[in-house]
Design a protein around this motif. Sequence first.
Motif, PDB file in Angstrom:
ATOM      1  N   LEU A 166      38.279  38.121  42.879  1.00 17.97           N
ATOM      2  CA  LEU A 166      36.991  37.028  42.875  1.00 17.97           C
ATOM      3  C   LEU A 166      37.127  36.224  44.047  1.00 17.97           C
ATOM      4  O   LEU A 166      36.455  35.744  44.818  1.00 17.97           O
ATOM      5  N   ARG A 167      38.365  35.558  43.964  1.00 18.86           N
ATOM      6  CA  ARG A 167      38.800  34.535  44.951  1.00 18.86           C
ATOM      7  C   ARG A 167      38.435  34.866  46.399  1.00 18.86           C
ATOM      8  O   ARG A 167      38.237  34.332  47.323  1.00 18.86           O
TER       9      ARG A 167
ATOM     10  N   VAL B 256      34.438  29.040  38.340  1.00 17.88           N
ATOM     11  CA  VAL B 256      34.346  29.838  37.297  1.00 17.88           C
ATOM     12  C   VAL B 256      33.816  29.062  36.164  1.00 17.88           C
ATOM     13  O   VAL B 256      34.232  27.974  35.602  1.00 17.88           O
ATOM     14  N   VAL B 257      32.765  29.483  35.435  1.00 17.08           N
ATOM     15  CA  VAL B 257      32.181  28.715  34.147  1.00 17.08           C
ATOM     16  C   VAL B 257      32.373  30.018  33.179  1.00 17.08           C
ATOM     17  O   VAL B 257      31.704  31.192  33.194  1.00 17.08           O
TER      18      VAL B 257
ATOM     19  N   PHE C 276      41.870  29.566  40.247  1.00 15.72           N
ATOM     20  CA  PHE C 276      40.719  28.446  40.500  1.00 15.72           C
ATOM     21  C   PHE C 276      40.741  27.365  39.960  1.00 15.72           C
ATOM     22  O   PHE C 276      40.019  26.462  40.462  1.00 15.72           O
ATOM     23  N   ARG C 277      41.933  26.777  39.354  1.00 19.70           N
ATOM     24  CA  ARG C 277      42.116  25.415  39.084  1.00 19.70           C
ATOM     25  C   ARG C 277      41.918  24.529  40.181  1.00 19.70           C
ATOM     26  O   ARG C 277      42.606  24.722  41.204  1.00 19.70           O
ATOM     27  N   PRO C 278      41.067  23.394  40.161  1.00 16.95           N
ATOM     28  CA  PRO C 278      40.549  22.687  38.974  1.00 16.95           C
ATOM     29  C   PRO C 278      39.110  23.064  38.859  1.00 16.95           C
ATOM     30  O   PRO C 278      38.290  22.655  37.883  1.00 16.95           O
ATOM     31  N   ASN C 279      38.537  24.212  39.477  1.00 20.89           N
ATOM     32  CA  ASN C 279      37.502  24.730  39.548  1.00 20.89           C
ATOM     33  C   ASN C 279      36.807  25.700  38.247  1.00 20.89           C
ATOM     34  O   ASN C 279      36.484  26.867  38.692  1.00 20.89           O
TER      35      ASN C 279
ATOM     36  N   ILE D 104      31.283  31.836  39.261  1.00 21.28           N
ATOM     37  CA  ILE D 104      31.195  33.256  38.456  1.00 21.28           C
ATOM     38  C   ILE D 104      31.001  32.742  37.111  1.00 21.28           C
ATOM     39  O   ILE D 104      31.662  31.727  36.632  1.00 21.28           O
ATOM     40  N   MET D 105      29.819  33.134  36.438  1.00 20.76           N
ATOM     41  CA  MET D 105      29.670  32.811  35.134  1.00 20.76           C
ATOM     42  C   MET D 105      29.931  34.004  34.159  1.00 20.76           C
ATOM     43  O   MET D 105      29.818  35.332  34.331  1.00 20.76           O
ATOM     44  N   VAL D 106      31.031  33.658  33.375  1.00 20.70           N
ATOM     45  CA  VAL D 106      31.682  34.752  32.383  1.00 20.70           C
ATOM     46  C   VAL D 106      31.098  34.601  30.773  1.00 20.70           C
ATOM     47  O   VAL D 106      31.316  33.282  30.166  1.00 20.70           O
TER      48      VAL D 106
END
Length: 134
Positions: free
Chosen positions: A26-27, A34-35, A65-68, A126-128
Amino acid sequence: MVLKDRYLALPHVFVPDIRYIDWFELRKRKFKDVVFDKDNTITVPYQLNLWAPLASSLDECKAVFRPNIAVFSNSAGLYEYVHDGSKANALEKAIGIKVIRHRVKKPVGTAGEVEKHFGGEASQLIMVDQNKTH
């Protein structure tokens, strides 16, 4: 701001749980944020601790993905349900991910609070969300 592209709020891929997500891929595909929903996605409903079998996948997501990374949850972050932020604070401490506080109940609400949190467009995130009906 109303969600400009409603299709972005719909799932495009279904997996049994987050252990099936390839965070590196995904990255590589240029997603930035990422949510996570909370209940049934990363925790047992109404619990404030990570569901233990997901720990390694969440750690991998954090590494990529940190800090996102954030949690967007009605049960922990919606001011209407938790006025003092206590559940959001406890969840943040337990899982090490920021909880987005919001005023409008999802999914009918707006994307504004999520976009504001990350400072980017919803199309890059990305909404999980675990949907038990699929």
